[in-house]
Scaffold this motif. Structure first.
Motif, PDB file in Angstrom:
ATOM      1  N   ILE A 113       0.816  -1.221   0.000  1.00 51.52           N
ATOM      2  CA  ILE A 113       0.000   0.000   0.000  1.00 51.52           C
ATOM      3  C   ILE A 113       0.849   1.271   0.000  1.00 51.52           C
ATOM      4  O   ILE A 113       0.313   2.373   0.103  1.00 51.52           O
ATOM      5  CB  ILE A 113      -0.960   0.024   1.214  1.00 51.52           C
ATOM      6  CG1 ILE A 113      -0.201  -0.084   2.537  1.00 51.52           C
ATOM      7  CG2 ILE A 113      -1.986  -1.105   1.106  1.00 51.52           C
ATOM      8  CD1 ILE A 113      -1.091   0.039   3.769  1.00 51.52           C
ATOM      9  N   THR A 114       2.162   1.121  -0.111  1.00 51.85           N
ATOM     10  CA  THR A 114       3.042   2.293  -0.153  1.00 51.85           C
ATOM     11  C   THR A 114       2.947   2.967  -1.516  1.00 51.85           C
ATOM     12  O   THR A 114       3.024   2.307  -2.553  1.00 51.85           O
ATOM     13  CB  THR A 114       4.489   1.887   0.133  1.00 51.85           C
ATOM     14  OG1 THR A 114       4.569   1.311   1.451  1.00 51.85           O
ATOM     15  CG2 THR A 114       5.420   3.089   0.046  1.00 51.85           C
ATOM     16  N   LYS A 115       2.777   4.275  -1.513  1.00 43.52           N
ATOM     17  CA  LYS A 115       2.679   5.064  -2.740  1.00 43.52           C
ATOM     18  C   LYS A 115       3.860   6.022  -2.834  1.00 43.52           C
ATOM     19  O   LYS A 115       4.450   6.418  -1.826  1.00 43.52           O
ATOM     20  CB  LYS A 115       1.365   5.858  -2.774  1.00 43.52           C
ATOM     21  CG  LYS A 115       0.117   5.019  -2.543  1.00 43.52           C
ATOM     22  CD  LYS A 115      -0.099   3.995  -3.642  1.00 43.52           C
ATOM     23  CE  LYS A 115      -1.350   3.170  -3.379  1.00 43.52           C
ATOM     24  NZ  LYS A 115      -1.579   2.129  -4.403  1.00 43.52           N
ATOM     25  N   GLN A 116       4.191   6.404  -4.053  1.00 48.77           N
ATOM     26  CA  GLN A 116       5.306   7.315  -4.292  1.00 48.77           C
ATOM     27  C   GLN A 116       4.854   8.767  -4.184  1.00 48.77           C
ATOM     28  O   GLN A 116       3.750   9.121  -4.598  1.00 48.77           O
ATOM     29  CB  GLN A 116       5.899   7.061  -5.680  1.00 48.77           C
ATOM     30  CG  GLN A 116       6.538   5.693  -5.858  1.00 48.77           C
ATOM     31  CD  GLN A 116       7.742   5.495  -4.964  1.00 48.77           C
ATOM     32  OE1 GLN A 116       8.550   6.418  -4.769  1.00 48.77           O
ATOM     33  NE2 GLN A 116       7.875   4.301  -4.397  1.00 48.77           N
ATOM     34  N   ASP A 117       5.727   9.608  -3.618  1.00 47.16           N
ATOM     35  CA  ASP A 117       5.481  11.049  -3.633  1.00 47.16           C
ATOM     36  C   ASP A 117       5.552  11.560  -5.069  1.00 47.16           C
ATOM     37  O   ASP A 117       6.230  10.975  -5.926  1.00 47.16           O
ATOM     38  CB  ASP A 117       6.523  11.778  -2.786  1.00 47.16           C
ATOM     39  CG  ASP A 117       6.435  11.438  -1.309  1.00 47.16           C
ATOM     40  OD1 ASP A 117       5.361  10.972  -0.886  1.00 47.16           O
ATOM     41  OD2 ASP A 117       7.442  11.620  -0.600  1.00 47.16           O
TER      42      ASP A 117
ATOM     43  N   MET B  74       3.823  17.261  -7.009  1.00 44.53           N
ATOM     44  CA  MET B  74       2.733  18.115  -6.546  1.00 44.53           C
ATOM     45  C   MET B  74       2.440  17.946  -5.053  1.00 44.53           C
ATOM     46  O   MET B  74       2.098  18.905  -4.369  1.00 44.53           O
ATOM     47  CB  MET B  74       1.466  17.812  -7.348  1.00 44.53           C
ATOM     48  CG  MET B  74       1.612  18.053  -8.851  1.00 44.53           C
ATOM     49  SD  MET B  74       1.882  19.779  -9.248  1.00 44.53           S
ATOM     50  CE  MET B  74       0.323  20.487  -8.736  1.00 44.53           C
ATOM     51  N   ARG B  75       2.576  16.717  -4.539  1.00 37.79           N
ATOM     52  CA  ARG B  75       2.246  16.494  -3.136  1.00 37.79           C
ATOM     53  C   ARG B  75       2.871  15.203  -2.636  1.00 37.79           C
ATOM     54  O   ARG B  75       3.239  14.316  -3.430  1.00 37.79           O
ATOM     55  CB  ARG B  75       0.734  16.434  -2.948  1.00 37.79           C
ATOM     56  CG  ARG B  75       0.059  15.307  -3.710  1.00 37.79           C
ATOM     57  CD  ARG B  75      -1.447  15.339  -3.497  1.00 37.79           C
ATOM     58  NE  ARG B  75      -2.097  14.282  -4.259  1.00 37.79           N
ATOM     59  CZ  ARG B  75      -3.423  14.109  -4.269  1.00 37.79           C
ATOM     60  NH1 ARG B  75      -4.195  14.921  -3.590  1.00 37.79           N
ATOM     61  NH2 ARG B  75      -3.952  13.127  -4.967  1.00 37.79           N
ATOM     62  N   ARG B  76       2.936  15.102  -1.316  1.00 41.73           N
ATOM     63  CA  ARG B  76       3.457  13.898  -0.695  1.00 41.73           C
ATOM     64  C   ARG B  76       2.347  12.859  -0.577  1.00 41.73           C
ATOM     65  O   ARG B  76       1.191  13.192  -0.315  1.00 41.73           O
ATOM     66  CB  ARG B  76       4.015  14.224   0.685  1.00 41.73           C
ATOM     67  CG  ARG B  76       5.150  15.236   0.672  1.00 41.73           C
ATOM     68  CD  ARG B  76       5.758  15.401   2.033  1.00 41.73           C
ATOM     69  NE  ARG B  76       6.390  14.163   2.485  1.00 41.73           N
ATOM     70  CZ  ARG B  76       7.029  14.053   3.649  1.00 41.73           C
ATOM     71  NH1 ARG B  76       7.089  15.088   4.472  1.00 41.73           N
ATOM     72  NH2 ARG B  76       7.583  12.904   4.006  1.00 41.73           N
ATOM     73  N   ALA B  77       2.721  11.617  -0.764  1.00 46.35           N
ATOM     74  CA  ALA B  77       1.732  10.533  -0.704  1.00 46.35           C
ATOM     75  C   ALA B  77       1.310  10.273   0.738  1.00 46.35           C
ATOM     76  O   ALA B  77       2.068  10.525   1.691  1.00 46.35           O
ATOM     77  CB  ALA B  77       2.329   9.266  -1.313  1.00 46.35           C
TER      78      ALA B  77
END
Length: 354
Positions: free
Chosen positions: A17-21, A24-27
């Motif tokens: 479930i980890t997403k990349q920053d 435009m914004r931090r995940a």
């Protein structure tokens, strides 16, 4: 859930479930996603309410929660929900049923519940059940330690409860002899290997259900008592899970395929916590117990919520059971009144009769 268990769960689920920053914004972090999902499962709060404590918008939570539930199932189910694949594995479950509940050759206790949902758009009465609310159906097989062994979820609540099991994956596997059940030459007293159930399920050569009340005599009363005692594990498993995961007490406002993921995640987490945090998740006081002096069942603390999941409708099934099914139940009845008798059963049946 203890901090140790949460860290362990995050380590298993986090990579999925980890997403990349982005520029435009931090995940949203994996820890935030998991925490928000667990809070949703534990409280059943509406997303519009949950967004304040989670610090995540309701629109984002609508996607995060089902995705995280799916990740929980993917990461944990192989280790924490294990349907036996060999006769030896089934016999391990049966040994515990015999030791803890005096019921030999038992591969698990079966039951089914209706999970409340908010009516999906343009669905009409497709999910409308006999209790006059919208639901999907959840079937489960539970071992002697209140842990889920097999779970099936997703059929619409409108399906007649008598047909729910007949069309389930477990029933198909049972009919096709693909469950690898032990043969009678390795079972106790050479009896059929069986599963215990209530009146919502059919009587077969591998499924035992109680004798109807109108046909009871002393021997059948004893059989019904022994079966009810073994079946109590599935009632307690559902009760504990619904008590801890309060989302199961509320109409879930998600699309049905997302509700499936929520229910499966609750089952996996139930087993995870039973194995890792049993004393805090389901202490002995939460479980039903027996008073061996008064012969009464003392309700566990999970009953105190006052709200139970709706069971499948108990009914007479169309057509007569097969001769093999009738014989199987008779053989167990004779066994419990003969070589398989236990001291407690006679006192309890006497108490019930008086």
């Amino acid at each position: 859930m203890s901090e140790t268990s949460f860290v362990k769960l995050l380590a298993m689920v986090g990579p999925l479930i980890t997403k990349q920053d982005t520029a435009m914004r931090r995940a949203i972090t994996a820890e935030q996603r998991l925490t928000a999902t667990l809070r949703f499962l534990a409280t059943g709060r509406a997303l519009q309410d949950l967004k304040y404590s989670a610090g995540i918008s309701a629109a984002s939570l609508c996607g995060i929660i089902p995705e995280t539930c799916e990740a929980i199932v993917a990461a944990l189910s192989e280790e924490y929900i294990k349907c036996p694949q060999t006769p030896e594995q089934w016999l391990e479950i049966a040994e515990e049923f015999g030791r803890l509940w005096n019921f030999p050759n038992c591969g698990g206790a079966m039951d089914g519940k209706h999970v409340r949902i908010v009516q999906p758009a343009a669905s009409g009465s497709f999910f409308y059940n006999y209790e006059n609310f919208f639901s999907i159906i959840f079937l489960a097989l539970v071992n002697a330690n209140y842990e889920f062994v097999f779970v099936g979820v997703g059929r619409n609540g409108r399906v007649s409860d008598g047909g729910v099991f007949a069309n389930s994956q477990f029933a198909h596997m049972l009919r096709s002899n693909s469950l690898s059940l032990p043969n009678n030459d390795v079972t106790h007293a050479n009896l059929n290997f069986v599963f215990v159930a209530d009146e919502a399920f059919p009587l077969t050569s591998h499924i035992l259900k109680p004798y109807p009340q109108r046909l009871l005599n002393r021997e059948r009363q004893i059989f019904n008592y022994r079966l009810a005692r073994a079946r109590r594990v599935v009632e307690n498993a559902f009760g504990i899970m619904a008590n801890r995961f309060r989302v199961l007490h509320t109409p879930i406002n998600l699309m049905p395929h997302k509700v499936d993921k929520v229910v499966l995640a609750c089952c996996v987490l139930h087993n995870f916590l039973r194995m890792n945090d049993s004393n805090s998740y389901s202490p002995p006081a939460m479980l039903d117990t027996e008073n061996l002096e008064s012969f009464e069942v003392i309700p566990g603390e999970w009953h105190a919520s006052g709200v139970a999941m709706t069971s499948l409708q108990r009914q007479q099934h169309v057509g007569r059971p097969s001769a093999d099914a009738v014989l199987c139940r008779q053989q167990y009845c004779h066994f419990f009144n003969g070589p398989g008798a236990v001291e407690l059963q006679n006192a309890i049946v006497h108490e019930q009769a008086s």
